[in-house]
Design a protein around this motif. Structure first.
Motif, mmCIF file in Angstrom:
data_model
loop_
_atom_site.group_PDB
_atom_site.id
_atom_site.type_symbol
_atom_site.label_atom_id
_atom_site.label_comp_id
_atom_site.label_asym_id
_atom_site.label_seq_id
_atom_site.Cartn_x
_atom_site.Cartn_y
_atom_site.Cartn_z
ATOM 1 N N ASN A 69 4.518 2.547 0.066
ATOM 2 C CA ASN A 69 5.417 3.561 0.227
ATOM 3 C C ASN A 69 5.147 4.771 -0.952
ATOM 4 O O ASN A 69 5.693 5.651 -0.976
ATOM 5 N N GLY A 70 3.826 4.431 -1.613
ATOM 6 C CA GLY A 70 3.811 5.294 -2.562
ATOM 7 C C GLY A 70 4.699 5.048 -3.901
ATOM 8 O O GLY A 70 5.683 4.378 -3.852
ATOM 9 N N THR A 243 -7.994 8.146 6.477
ATOM 10 C CA THR A 243 -7.457 6.849 6.891
ATOM 11 C C THR A 243 -6.359 6.872 7.348
ATOM 12 O O THR A 243 -5.864 5.697 8.075
ATOM 13 N N GLY A 244 -5.748 8.091 7.400
ATOM 14 C CA GLY A 244 -4.218 7.995 8.087
ATOM 15 C C GLY A 244 -3.277 7.776 6.856
ATOM 16 O O GLY A 244 -1.927 8.104 7.203
ATOM 17 N N LYS A 245 -3.489 7.559 5.634
ATOM 18 C CA LYS A 245 -2.615 7.218 4.700
ATOM 19 C C LYS A 245 -2.209 8.604 4.025
ATOM 20 O O LYS A 245 -2.970 9.635 3.966
ATOM 21 N N PRO A 246 -0.910 8.539 3.459
ATOM 22 C CA PRO A 246 -0.592 10.097 2.952
ATOM 23 C C PRO A 246 -0.971 10.220 1.389
ATOM 24 O O PRO A 246 -1.411 9.186 0.609
ATOM 25 N N LEU A 247 -0.679 11.491 1.075
ATOM 26 C CA LEU A 247 -1.299 11.878 -0.174
ATOM 27 C C LEU A 247 -0.486 13.169 -0.346
ATOM 28 O O LEU A 247 -0.576 14.042 0.441
ATOM 29 N N ALA A 248 -0.196 13.514 -1.531
ATOM 30 C CA ALA A 248 0.481 14.903 -1.680
ATOM 31 C C ALA A 248 -0.487 15.851 -1.784
ATOM 32 O O ALA A 248 -1.426 15.508 -2.574
#
Length: 307
Positions: A69-70, A243-248
């Motif tokens: 969840n970062g 990849t579909g993963k989140p990033l600011a």
């Protein structure tokens, strides 16, 4: 990417491919050169040791993995394996050029700035500045002051790095992932020999440098905390599948930019609006030079878009 060094102005105006920058005095400081260092590849954990001489890298995962969840806002630093080690390979207090072998390429160069009061027991943020077409690591570090972020670091909390692209007909590679391997090898070495906050690694770039930063953003979400791209595109460069993963993510783009089309910058933003599970209508703020949109995203995965 466009030819020539990045365009800046004191008002921070973005025009056709211009760069929005914060204030600060530009420095022409010199670059010193240090001994060549060779990196090695393979899978890297937070406790990895630097590679021994002569071994070039094939790609490997880099650094510790962020929580699924970062990291929350204001999280405690995540110390790298280099915390507690005195400086040996690197020097503090000046922009310094280093070289390493990576991905089968000899003597890949990068310029690093470590604060003069470096404390090996204190984890530092790490910021990569990626140069544009017609520019260089030297221009990014010495001329542009790492996109003018360095003068803003009045607390000396940040280590800055400007890598030099290795051309295959463009400033950063279009036909293979060797620049990505270079990034991984640098990061592995820095984490093993310097005190890096593994939860606060960033990349920023303009034009072709933005394209490289954008390409890293597609697969390095567990390594990078956030990226900022000025006039980016998602083609004419090695660009892996997201990849579909989140990033600011922050994007800035001139609507009249015919070199890196506005539509490519917009589609790049939209990837992370989706990845970050942003919802609703973004809030809009207008200045004399920009319209900026802040999307409704989780607070540790903000998305900002300025045109």
């Amino acid at each position: 990417g466009r030819t020539g060094s990045s365009t800046t102005n004191s008002a921070g105006t973005t025009g056709s491919g211009g760069v929005v920058i914060a204030g600060g005095t530009m420095s022409s400081g010199g670059t010193t050169t240090a001994t060549t260092r060779t990196g090695s590849g393979g899978t890297t954990g937070s406790s990895s040791a630097p590679g021994s001489g002569g071994t070039t890298s094939t790609a490997g995962s880099t650094g510790s993995t962020a929580p699924t969840n970062g990291y929350p806002l204001g999280n405690d630093p995540v110390p790298s394996a280099g915390c507690g080690k005195p400086l040996s390979t690197f020097k503090a207090g000046a922009n310094t050029s280093y070289k390493m072998d990576s991905g089968g390429i000899k003597n890949r160069e990068y310029i690093m700035y470590i604060p003069s009061n470096y404390d090996p027991k204190k984890p530092y943020r790490l910021v990569f500045g990626m140069h544009c077409m017609g520019s260089s690591a030297t221009q990014c570090a010495n001329g542009d002051n790492f996109y003018r972020l360095k003068p803003l670091d009045t607390g000396n909390t940040t280590i800055f790095v400007a890598p030099q692209g290795y051309t295959d007909g463009a400033p950063w590679r279009g036909g293979d992932d060797k620049d990505h391997i270079f990034f991984d090898d640098m990061l592995k070495l820095f984490k093993s020999e310097l005190c890096i906050d593994e939860s606060r690694v960033f990349s920023v770039g303009f034009s072709f440098g933005a394209m490289f930063t954008n390409a890293l953003a597609q697969t390095h979400q567990d390594v990078l905390r956030a990226v900022t791209v000025y006039a980016t595109a998602d083609y004419n460069i090695y660009f892996p599948k997201n990849t579909g993963k989140p990033l600011a993510y922050m994007g800035v783009h001139g609507k009249a930019d015919n070199t890196c089309p506005f539509s490519s910058g917009k589609s790049s933003i939209e990837r992370f609006v989706k990845n970050n599970k942003c919802t609703g209508t973004p809030t809009e703020a207008t200045t004399s030079t920009h319209v900026c949109y802040d999307y409704q995203c989780p607070d540790n995965y903000p998305v900002k878009w300025c045109t």
